[in-house]
Design an enzyme around this catalytic site. Structure first.
Site, short mmCIF file in Angstrom:
data_model
loop_
_atom_site.label_atom_id
_atom_site.label_comp_id
_atom_site.label_asym_id
_atom_site.label_seq_id
_atom_site.Cartn_x
_atom_site.Cartn_y
_atom_site.Cartn_z
CG ASP A 217 -3.97 4.10 -3.64
OD1 ASP A 217 -3.15 3.47 -2.96
OD2 ASP A 217 -5.19 4.08 -3.42
CG ASP B 201 -1.88 1.13 1.21
OD1 ASP B 201 -2.04 1.73 0.13
OD2 ASP B 201 -2.46 1.42 2.25
#
Ligand SMILES: *[C@@H]1O[C@H](CO)[C@@H](O)[C@H](O)[C@H]1NC(C)=O
Ligand SMILES: *[C@@H]1O[C@H](CO)[C@@H](O)[C@H](O)[C@H]1NC(C)=O
Ligand SMILES: *[C@@H]1O[C@H](CO)[C@@H](O)[C@H](O)[C@H]1NC(C)=O
Ligand SMILES: *[C@@H]1O[C@H](CO)[C@@H](O)[C@H](O)[C@H]1NC(C)=O
Ligand SMILES: *[C@@H]1O[C@H](CO)[C@@H](O)[C@H](O)[C@H]1NC(C)=O
Ligand SMILES: *[C@@H]1O[C@H](CO)[C@@H](O)[C@H](O)[C@H]1NC(C)=O
Ligand SMILES: *[C@@H]1O[C@H](CO)[C@@H](O)[C@H](O)[C@H]1NC(C)=O
Ligand SMILES: *[C@@H]1O[C@H](CO)[C@@H](O)[C@H](O)[C@H]1NC(C)=O
Length: 436
Positions: free
Chosen positions: A306, A103
């Site tokens: 992201d 992440d």
């Protein structure tokens, strides 16, 4: 002749994983695996997973903006798992190997620890602090503990407790340090991570998260590697390598770079913000202005890269321009409106999955990001024979009332992308991930 001592050093290096302090390490590789394959008909699930994540991102961006002390602004502590990728970490002595979501939107490494008050099901056994000889709890006065925002740090006699509630779930636990291995040959002593003992919310069949964000607790900050890169293969059977430190370098003649920018209201936020200044659809440059994707005076808005979201989400005004440009340039293609697909701009396909589409180029400050067709337009429904009957634009407006734009992992496929923290830039080049 290679001197004998260096052969010996090489052998030791190959045979025994060196345990190092991170800062003098040279760089290492790992392998990423997509948790949910991108199959036609699965996009609405991906959008659902993304929307949980966007809840989270908007929650943390609110906390970031609300923090009066910038050094205490939020870290992502928990994720519900978008259509993400996972990699293996090994933790403790003897080591336990488990998969974690990779992440770039958060900055904590965490896993569930025994004894657990409330844990979600995970694919590997719970980490047992009591069976590891290298485990220590982190004291409350340590700088890592103090770097957690006041709103989630609940220090008590147990240690550095975090208690983190977000849109649809929560996680609580304590910070600790452990020996951590990433990839096959790289072990690091005394890495701070979160031992979560109370959790709500789904985790996509992983055992935690490795935060690669920009704040001090992230893996990349703690190991001091300065940069990392990855290449996400669009081929479900293809390999998607991730590189850290000196082995992370995007080379070749097609490399482009754009600065990583800071949120002016919350410098030091976890996210990798880039400066999205324009979009070209076909031959048309859309009338993007600095307010379309830039920061508002209250620190909302901005555009992030992201790894944890599948689709790309563009702030409302920018999305409206992109949608309108596609609709006007798709000529006589037949539009499909079907809520079950979960996507907005869709067209019928005659089985080939080859609806002609205009090209899509994102313009960042100083760089052009030409998106391969598969990164923005893909099969969303197939018939019983497996022939593609609907294809859709894989770009959406954000769900809910947020203005953060998110470049998701689908749009990053078949590119080698580099997050250069030391050089404060984001670089990329088209790539065959099998050869990276
Ligand atoms: C993670 O480790 C497990 C067990 O060792 C292995 O089966 C799996 O392939 C690994 N996954 C990745 C992405 O390397
Ligand atoms: C510290 O707080 C946690 C979470 O609220 C709780 O589970 C734990 O019992 C507390 N420890 C002490 C010593 O009060
Ligand atoms: C481990 O790291 C923490 C936080 O940086 C530090 O306070 C502690 O002294 C370190 N412990 C060892 C054994 O190096
Ligand atoms: C969870 O992952 C494990 C191994 O990583 C796999 O064997 C299992 O089928 C997965 N379960 C679900 C529900 O996806
Ligand atoms: C990365 O590659 C570029 C281009 O080949 C080169 O100029 C640069 O020195 C390399 N950087 C590092 C740190 O290896
Ligand atoms: C983004 O780029 C534009 C044009 O180059 C510049 O005016 C603006 O200040 C940049 N924004 C940030 C946040 O760096
Ligand atoms: C769409 O228009 C092109 C020419 O512009 C034509 O060749 C094609 O047959 C048309 N397709 C449909 C489905 O009408
Ligand atoms: C979205 O949020 C802004 C600022 O918080 C508010 O002014 C606006 O009314 C909200 N819009 C909707 C549709 O909820």
């Amino acid at each position: 002749m290679v001197p004998r001592a260096s052969i010996l050093a090489l052998l030791i290096f190959v045979l025994i994983p060196p345990i190092t302090t991170a800062r003098d390490h040279h760089g290492f590789r790992g392998t990423l695996t997509r948790i949910h394959q991108l199959a036609p008909g699965k996009h609405s699930e991906a959008v659902r997973r993304d929307s949980r994540r966007i809840d989270f991102l908007s929650y943390t961006s609110t906390v970031v903006v609300a923090a009066t002390n910038p050094s205490a602004s939020a870290q992502g502590v928990v994720k519900t798992g978008g259509g993400a990728y996972h990699m293996n970490l090994s933790m403790g002595t003897p080591p336990l190997t488990f998969p974690v979501i990779v992440d770039t939107g958060s900055s904590l490494i965490w896993t569930q620890c025994a004894p657990c008050t409330k844990c979600f099901p995970q694919p590997t056994p719970l980490f047992q602090p009591s069976s590891s000889s290298t485990f220590s709890k982190l004291p409350c006065d340590s700088s890592f503990c103090q770097s957690l925002p006041d709103s989630i740090r609940k220090c008590n006699a147990t240690g550095c407790i975090y208690d983190y509630h977000y849109g649809i779930g929560y996680t609580a636990g304590y910070l600790a340090t452990e020996t951590l291995s990433v990839g096959e040959k790289s072990s690091f002593r005394n890495v701070t991570f979160g031992c979560s003992t109370e959790n709500g919310g789904p985790m996509d069949n992983t055992s935690g998260i490795v935060g690669l964000g920009r704040r001090s607790l992230s893996l990349v900050s703690q190991l001091g590697v300065g940069r990392f890169s990855y290449c996400l293969s669009s081929d479900p059977a293809g390999s998607s390598p991730i590189m850290f430190g000196s082995v992370a370098n995007v080379t070749g003649t097609n490399v482009q770079s754009t600065p990583l920018v800071e949120n002016p209201v919350a410098p030091g936020a976890s996210y990798y913000y880039v400066n999205l200044t324009g979009i070209t659809v076909g031959a048309t440059d859309l009338p993007i202005t600095s307010s379309t994707f830039g920061f508002a005076s209250d620190g909302t808005g901005g555009t992030i890269v992201d790894s944890g979201a599948t689709m790309t989400y563009l702030a409302e005004a920018g999305y409206a321009m992109v949608k309108e440009a596609f609709l006007s340039q798709m000529g006589n293609q037949t539009r499909v409106n079907d809520e079950r697909i979960g996507l907005d701009v869709c067209f019928t396909s005659n089985g080939g999955g080859d609806v002609p589409v205009p090209r899509l180029v994102l313009r960042f400050a100083g760089a052009e990001y030409a998106v391969p067709r598969k990164g923005y337009f893909d099969a969303a429904a197939v018939d019983k024979q497996g022939r593609v009957v609907v294809e859709c634009l894989m770009v959406l407006p954000p769900k809910g009332n947020i203005s953060l734009s998110i470049i998701g992992n689908m749009m990053q496929m078949d590119k080698h992308v580099l997050y250069d923290l030391d050089g404060r830039r984001f670089s990329f080049a088209p790539a065959d991930c099998a050869k990276v």
